[in-house]
Design a protein around this motif. Structure first.
Motif, PDB file in Angstrom:
ATOM      1  N   THR A  58      -8.560  28.578 -50.325  1.00 56.15           N
ATOM      2  CA  THR A  58      -9.776  28.289 -49.749  1.00 56.15           C
ATOM      3  C   THR A  58      -9.724  26.819 -49.193  1.00 56.15           C
ATOM      4  N   LEU A  59      -9.994  26.684 -48.066  1.00 58.97           N
ATOM      5  CA  LEU A  59      -9.753  25.218 -47.352  1.00 58.97           C
ATOM      6  C   LEU A  59     -10.981  24.677 -47.386  1.00 58.97           C
ATOM      7  N   GLY A  60     -12.011  25.337 -47.434  1.00 63.50           N
ATOM      8  CA  GLY A  60     -13.691  24.817 -47.217  1.00 63.50           C
ATOM      9  C   GLY A  60     -14.379  25.234 -45.843  1.00 63.50           C
ATOM     10  N   ARG A  61     -15.260  24.382 -45.943  1.00 64.26           N
ATOM     11  CA  ARG A  61     -16.096  24.470 -44.859  1.00 64.26           C
ATOM     12  C   ARG A  61     -15.781  23.651 -43.564  1.00 64.26           C
ATOM     13  N   ALA A  62     -15.891  24.169 -42.360  1.00 62.13           N
ATOM     14  CA  ALA A  62     -15.597  23.595 -41.419  1.00 62.13           C
ATOM     15  C   ALA A  62     -16.556  23.581 -40.054  1.00 62.13           C
ATOM     16  N   ARG A  63     -16.752  22.602 -39.368  1.00 63.49           N
ATOM     17  CA  ARG A  63     -17.601  22.921 -38.225  1.00 63.49           C
ATOM     18  C   ARG A  63     -16.668  23.118 -36.654  1.00 63.49           C
ATOM     19  N   VAL A  64     -17.226  23.889 -36.191  1.00 61.13           N
ATOM     20  CA  VAL A  64     -16.719  24.618 -34.723  1.00 61.13           C
ATOM     21  C   VAL A  64     -16.753  23.355 -33.707  1.00 61.13           C
ATOM     22  N   ARG A  65     -16.060  22.558 -33.422  1.00 63.37           N
ATOM     23  CA  ARG A  65     -16.067  21.338 -32.416  1.00 63.37           C
ATOM     24  C   ARG A  65     -16.060  22.102 -31.053  1.00 63.37           C
ATOM     25  N   ASP A  66     -15.420  23.081 -30.697  1.00 58.90           N
ATOM     26  CA  ASP A  66     -15.287  23.954 -29.555  1.00 58.90           C
ATOM     27  C   ASP A  66     -14.313  24.852 -29.676  1.00 58.90           C
ATOM     28  N   ALA A  67     -14.378  26.025 -28.763  1.00 61.62           N
ATOM     29  CA  ALA A  67     -13.363  26.968 -28.711  1.00 61.62           C
ATOM     30  C   ALA A  67     -13.637  27.726 -27.345  1.00 61.62           C
ATOM     31  N   ALA A  68     -12.302  28.492 -27.205  1.00 67.64           N
ATOM     32  CA  ALA A  68     -11.864  29.088 -25.868  1.00 67.64           C
ATOM     33  C   ALA A  68     -11.380  30.241 -26.075  1.00 67.64           C
ATOM     34  N   PHE A  69     -11.725  31.399 -25.225  1.00 63.20           N
ATOM     35  CA  PHE A  69     -11.160  32.630 -25.419  1.00 63.20           C
ATOM     36  C   PHE A  69      -9.895  32.743 -24.655  1.00 63.20           C
ATOM     37  N   ALA A 100     -20.072  29.488 -31.596  1.00 66.59           N
ATOM     38  CA  ALA A 100     -20.752  28.413 -30.695  1.00 66.59           C
ATOM     39  C   ALA A 100     -20.294  26.926 -31.397  1.00 66.59           C
ATOM     40  N   ALA A 101     -20.275  25.948 -30.651  1.00 62.11           N
ATOM     41  CA  ALA A 101     -20.285  24.607 -31.034  1.00 62.11           C
ATOM     42  C   ALA A 101     -21.066  24.331 -32.375  1.00 62.11           C
ATOM     43  N   GLY A 102     -20.691  23.928 -33.232  1.00 63.44           N
ATOM     44  CA  GLY A 102     -21.636  23.541 -34.324  1.00 63.44           C
ATOM     45  C   GLY A 102     -21.814  24.627 -35.447  1.00 63.44           C
ATOM     46  N   THR A 103     -21.013  25.820 -34.992  1.00 66.27           N
ATOM     47  CA  THR A 103     -21.008  26.643 -36.310  1.00 66.27           C
ATOM     48  C   THR A 103     -20.329  26.253 -37.414  1.00 66.27           C
ATOM     49  N   MET A 104     -20.930  26.537 -38.528  1.00 67.13           N
ATOM     50  CA  MET A 104     -19.935  26.364 -40.058  1.00 67.13           C
ATOM     51  C   MET A 104     -19.299  27.500 -40.220  1.00 67.13           C
ATOM     52  N   LEU A 105     -17.942  27.458 -40.446  1.00 67.08           N
ATOM     53  CA  LEU A 105     -17.111  28.412 -41.108  1.00 67.08           C
ATOM     54  C   LEU A 105     -16.400  28.203 -42.433  1.00 67.08           C
ATOM     55  N   THR A 106     -16.264  28.957 -43.115  1.00 66.41           N
ATOM     56  CA  THR A 106     -15.406  28.828 -44.528  1.00 66.41           C
ATOM     57  C   THR A 106     -14.284  29.277 -44.140  1.00 66.41           C
ATOM     58  N   LEU A 107     -12.967  28.293 -44.311  1.00 70.66           N
ATOM     59  CA  LEU A 107     -11.633  28.657 -43.952  1.00 70.66           C
ATOM     60  C   LEU A 107     -10.859  29.017 -45.159  1.00 70.66           C
ATOM     61  N   SER A 108      -9.886  29.716 -45.031  1.00 70.51           N
ATOM     62  CA  SER A 108      -8.825  29.975 -46.041  1.00 70.51           C
ATOM     63  C   SER A 108      -7.502  30.232 -45.175  1.00 70.51           C
TER      64      SER A 108
END
Length: 346
Positions: free
Chosen positions: A284-295, A325-333
């Motif tokens: 588990t790498l912990g939580r991270a905020r989405v700065r930006d994303a592209a399809f 969306a930008a600002g979304t919090m994700l838990t990374l692994s």
């Protein structure tokens, strides 16, 4: 026909510039090897040494157990296929493919029979009477391949043969090259700077850097467990994370990770974008905020800022579902086998 190749202690200089540095390489008979690396790394020079177009300053070239180091190209059991195809515009495809056989003194009937068999091998059995200008780029590439194979080389050398094709056609030809190589059994040595191409076609990838062999092995191993930081970075996108190897694991901004490192001290931890997920995994790498994303069709490419280090930005390839969306919090692994660690010490 096929043969093994052994390159031993090869060095070559162009004036004061050393283009090849202590090259030792064994290629098995019937193997498909890709020489991969950036422009100027020495891969084309090495192919030219194999083909006899350049005599190495030092070292030896053995093909089928015979010393070919100083043998002229025409007397070697090799054929080279170049990117520009070099087809004769005034000749039919049959005559183009049979040209090498004609130079070898083969009679017309036998020459045509062999040429037509090679055209059938590359899917152009009904086009023997056509001229090159009547073909698409991919078809001309097939004719060049048929001509190269018609003379029955033990080793076929391919110098960026797909570089002039568009992406879709290039991928189709990658599949065809692999199938044809398996059918004929000839040893193929293929130069490319395209990492995806090398992984798609080769039994073994030889990564070159500044005139030397940096890494070599099956595509999956070279990609997932690179032997050097150069290879890790060259074989696609890679996240770099500052770390400290302790002998028991690796200390990172995410905390201690159970990753083996055969050294102690300052390190760079490498993690592929597609290895970062949001589902449960070994690490588990912990939580991270989405700065930006592209399809990107097959995935969503997201730039993520971990809570533990706001100066660190991770690139992740997430499943192509809902766009975060930008600002979304994700838990990374991540999984242990997707992580590589390299020393920062010289």
């Amino acid at each position: 026909m096929t043969a093994p190749v052994t390159l031993k202690a090869l060095n070559h200089w162009f004036g004061t510039f050393q283009a090849l540095k202590d090259i030792d390489l064994v290629i098995e008979a019937g193997e498909y090897v890709a020489l991969l690396g950036p422009s100027g790394c020495g891969k084309t020079t090495l192919l030219s040494v194999l083909g006899g177009f350049i005599a190495p300053s030092q070292g030896s070239v053995m093909i089928g157990g015979r010393d070919m180091t100083r043998v002229a190209p025409a007397k070697r059991p090799t054929t080279t296929m170049f990117q520009d195809y070099a087809l004769f515009p005034h000749m039919s495809l049959r005559d183009n493919v049979g040209f090498g056989l004609r130079m070898a003194g083969m009679g017309r009937a036998e020459r045509y029979r062999k040429a037509e068999a090679q055209l059938a091998l590359v899917g152009l059995a009904d086009a023997a009477s056509k001229r090159p200008h009547e073909l698409s780029g991919g078809q001309r590439q097939r004719v060049a391949l048929a001509r190269a194979l018609a003379v029955g080389p033990d080793v076929l050398l391919l110098d960026e043969p797909l570089g002039a094709l568009d992406l879709k056609l290039r991928r189709a030809m990658q599949d065809e090259l692999k199938v044809i190589q398996r059918q004929v059994g000839t040893t193929f040595v293929h130069v490319t700077h395209d990492q995806e191409e090398a992984m798609a076609i080769a039994d073994r990838i030889v990564v070159m850097n500044a005139g030397k062999i940096e890494d070599q092995g099956p595509p999956a191993r070279v990609y997932r467990q690179p032997a050097s930081l150069f290879t890790a970075d060259f074989m696609g996108e890679m996240n770099h994370v500052p770390a400290q190897a302790t002998g028991q694991g690796v200390e990172t901004p995410f905390g201690p990770l159970p990753v083996n490192a055969p050294f102690r001290g300052s390190a760079t931890l490498c993690l592929r974008p597609e290895a970062i997920g949001t589902n449960e995994a070994e690490i588990t790498l912990g939580r991270a905020r989405v700065r930006d994303a592209a399809f990107f069709g097959t995935h969503i490419r997201a730039n993520l800022v971990p809570d533990v280090d706001p100066d660190l930005v991770l690139i992740a390839h997430l499943p192509p579902g809902e766009m975060p969306a930008a600002g979304t919090m994700l838990t990374l692994s991540a999984s242990v086998d997707t992580i590589s660690v390299f020393s920062k010490e010289p």
